[in-house]
Design an enzyme around this catalytic site. Structure first.
Site, PDB file in Angstrom:
ATOM      1  N   ASN A   1       0.836  -1.194   0.000  1.00 19.80           N
ATOM      2  CA  ASN A   1       0.000   0.000   0.000  1.00 19.80           C
ATOM      3  C   ASN A   1       0.878   1.254   0.000  1.00 19.80           C
ATOM      4  O   ASN A   1       1.951   1.289   0.612  1.00 19.80           O
ATOM      5  CB  ASN A   1      -1.033   0.008   1.125  1.00 19.80           C
ATOM      6  CG  ASN A   1      -0.507  -0.370   2.490  1.00 19.80           C
ATOM      7  OD1 ASN A   1       0.560  -0.958   2.620  1.00 19.80           O
ATOM      8  ND2 ASN A   1      -1.262  -0.037   3.510  1.00 19.80           N
TER       9      ASN A   1
ATOM     10  N   GLU B   1       0.341   5.240   0.645  1.00 13.84           N
ATOM     11  CA  GLU B   1      -0.603   6.249   1.118  1.00 13.84           C
ATOM     12  C   GLU B   1      -0.201   7.645   0.646  1.00 13.84           C
ATOM     13  O   GLU B   1       0.864   7.848   0.056  1.00 13.84           O
ATOM     14  CB  GLU B   1      -0.687   6.170   2.654  1.00 13.84           C
ATOM     15  CG  GLU B   1      -1.222   4.812   3.095  1.00 13.84           C
ATOM     16  CD  GLU B   1      -1.428   4.689   4.593  1.00 13.84           C
ATOM     17  OE1 GLU B   1      -0.898   5.527   5.358  1.00 13.84           O
ATOM     18  OE2 GLU B   1      -2.133   3.737   4.995  1.00 13.84           O
TER      19      GLU B   1
ATOM     20  N   CYS C   1      -4.145   0.641  -2.317  1.00 12.66           N
ATOM     21  CA  CYS C   1      -3.966  -0.608  -1.568  1.00 12.66           C
ATOM     22  C   CYS C   1      -2.924  -1.508  -2.223  1.00 12.66           C
ATOM     23  O   CYS C   1      -2.638  -1.404  -3.422  1.00 12.66           O
ATOM     24  CB  CYS C   1      -5.279  -1.374  -1.494  1.00 12.66           C
ATOM     25  SG  CYS C   1      -6.552  -0.612  -0.483  1.00 12.66           S
TER      26      CYS C   1
ATOM     27  N   GLU D   1      -3.077  -4.719  -2.966  1.00  9.34           N
ATOM     28  CA  GLU D   1      -3.590  -5.604  -4.017  1.00  9.34           C
ATOM     29  C   GLU D   1      -3.656  -4.890  -5.350  1.00  9.34           C
ATOM     30  O   GLU D   1      -3.307  -5.436  -6.407  1.00  9.34           O
ATOM     31  CB  GLU D   1      -5.001  -6.096  -3.654  1.00  9.34           C
ATOM     32  CG  GLU D   1      -5.108  -6.830  -2.339  1.00  9.34           C
ATOM     33  CD  GLU D   1      -5.408  -5.909  -1.163  1.00  9.34           C
ATOM     34  OE1 GLU D   1      -4.781  -4.827  -1.054  1.00  9.34           O
ATOM     35  OE2 GLU D   1      -6.262  -6.279  -0.340  1.00  9.34           O
TER      36      GLU D   1
ATOM     37  N   CYS E   1     -10.131  -5.145   1.132  1.00  8.27           N
ATOM     38  CA  CYS E   1     -11.219  -4.165   1.084  1.00  8.27           C
ATOM     39  C   CYS E   1     -12.088  -4.369  -0.155  1.00  8.27           C
ATOM     40  O   CYS E   1     -11.719  -5.068  -1.108  1.00  8.27           O
ATOM     41  CB  CYS E   1     -10.664  -2.739   1.126  1.00  8.27           C
ATOM     42  SG  CYS E   1     -10.063  -2.134  -0.457  1.00  8.27           S
TER      43      CYS E   1
ATOM     44  N   CYS F   1     -10.631  -3.395  -3.629  1.00 10.93           N
ATOM     45  CA  CYS F   1      -9.662  -4.376  -4.153  1.00 10.93           C
ATOM     46  C   CYS F   1     -10.366  -5.647  -4.611  1.00 10.93           C
ATOM     47  O   CYS F   1      -9.973  -6.252  -5.611  1.00 10.93           O
ATOM     48  CB  CYS F   1      -8.603  -4.680  -3.107  1.00 10.93           C
ATOM     49  SG  CYS F   1      -7.476  -3.275  -2.898  1.00 10.93           S
TER      50      CYS F   1
HETATM   51  N1  THU Z   1      -5.291  -1.572   2.703  1.00  9.66           N
HETATM   52  C1  THU Z   1      -4.762  -2.365   1.725  1.00  9.66           C
HETATM   53  O1  THU Z   1      -3.656  -2.117   1.244  1.00  9.66           O
HETATM   54  N2  THU Z   1      -5.493  -3.420   1.296  1.00  9.66           N
HETATM   55  C2  THU Z   1      -6.709  -3.765   1.800  1.00  9.66           C
HETATM   56  O2  THU Z   1      -7.369  -4.645   1.260  1.00  9.66           O
HETATM   57  C3  THU Z   1      -7.199  -3.108   3.024  1.00  9.66           C
HETATM   58  C4  THU Z   1      -6.602  -1.778   3.295  1.00  9.66           C
HETATM   59  C5  THU Z   1      -4.521  -0.425   3.160  1.00  9.66           C
HETATM   60  C6  THU Z   1      -5.110   0.907   2.780  1.00  9.66           C
HETATM   61  C7  THU Z   1      -4.483   1.811   3.817  1.00  9.66           C
HETATM   62  O3  THU Z   1      -3.192   2.172   3.361  1.00  9.66           O
HETATM   63  C8  THU Z   1      -4.331   0.919   5.025  1.00  9.66           C
HETATM   64  O4  THU Z   1      -4.430  -0.416   4.560  1.00  9.66           O
HETATM   65  C9  THU Z   1      -5.380   1.145   6.114  1.00  9.66           C
HETATM   66  O5  THU Z   1      -6.661   1.095   5.588  1.00  9.66           O
END
Ligand code: THU
Length: 135
Positions: free
Chosen positions: A45, A47, A56, A58, A89, A92
């Site tokens: 991920n 940000e 994210c 994925e 999430c 994704c």
């Molecule tokens: N996140 C992911 O990378 N994948 C997911 O399926 C769930 C959430 C990340 C997004 C954000 O950077 C952090 O996790 C907290 O939500």
């Protein structure tokens, strides 16, 4: 897909946790996806100070793969520092459904090695797919 290559995917997904750029959530996620041609694409991920622009793990892995010419996949691993196997999430799940068959295995895991094996279709039943856009 051999058991051995599943372990390789898990290892590579966990390695991605070190690359995650997560100054806001402090919640690293790693992903690895195996292409039909045997290549592995990884993602973490990433940000942003404008929070909604965060990407994210994925989607990073899939976008890397597609942008390198791979659109067919056989298996995916997702990992995080969660109590149990991580849950991807909704966004994704939708992006995974765009490129991966409903019966494709998805391995959800965590840094402790807890594993739940599921499928793309189980993660997002009734997904909206490219087929839905056809006349
Ligand atoms: N996140 C992911 O990378 N994948 C997911 O399926 C769930 C959430 C990340 C997004 C954000 O950077 C952090 O996790 C907290 O939500």
């Amino acid at each position: 897909m051999t058991k051995n290559s599943r372990e390789i995917l898990i290892k590579k997904a966990n390695e991605m946790l070190d690359y995650a750029y997560v100054p806001y959530s402090n919640f690293p996620v790693g992903a690895a996806i195996l292409s039909r041609t045997g290549e592995i694409f990884t993602g973490c991920n990433v940000e942003n100070s404008s929070y909604g622009l965060s990407n994210c793990a994925e989607r990073t892995a899939i976008f890397k793969a597609v942008s390198e010419g791979s659109q067919e996949f056989d298996k995916m691993v997702i990992t995080g520092n969660t109590d149990g196997p991580i849950s991807p999430c909704g966004a994704c799940r939708q992006v995974i459904s765009e490129f991966c068959a409903p019966d494709m295995p998805v391995i959800l895991t965590n840094v402790d090695g807890n594993i739940k094996e599921t499928t793309v279709g189980a993660l997002l039943p009734g997904a909206f797919t490219p087929e839905d856009l056809k006349d």
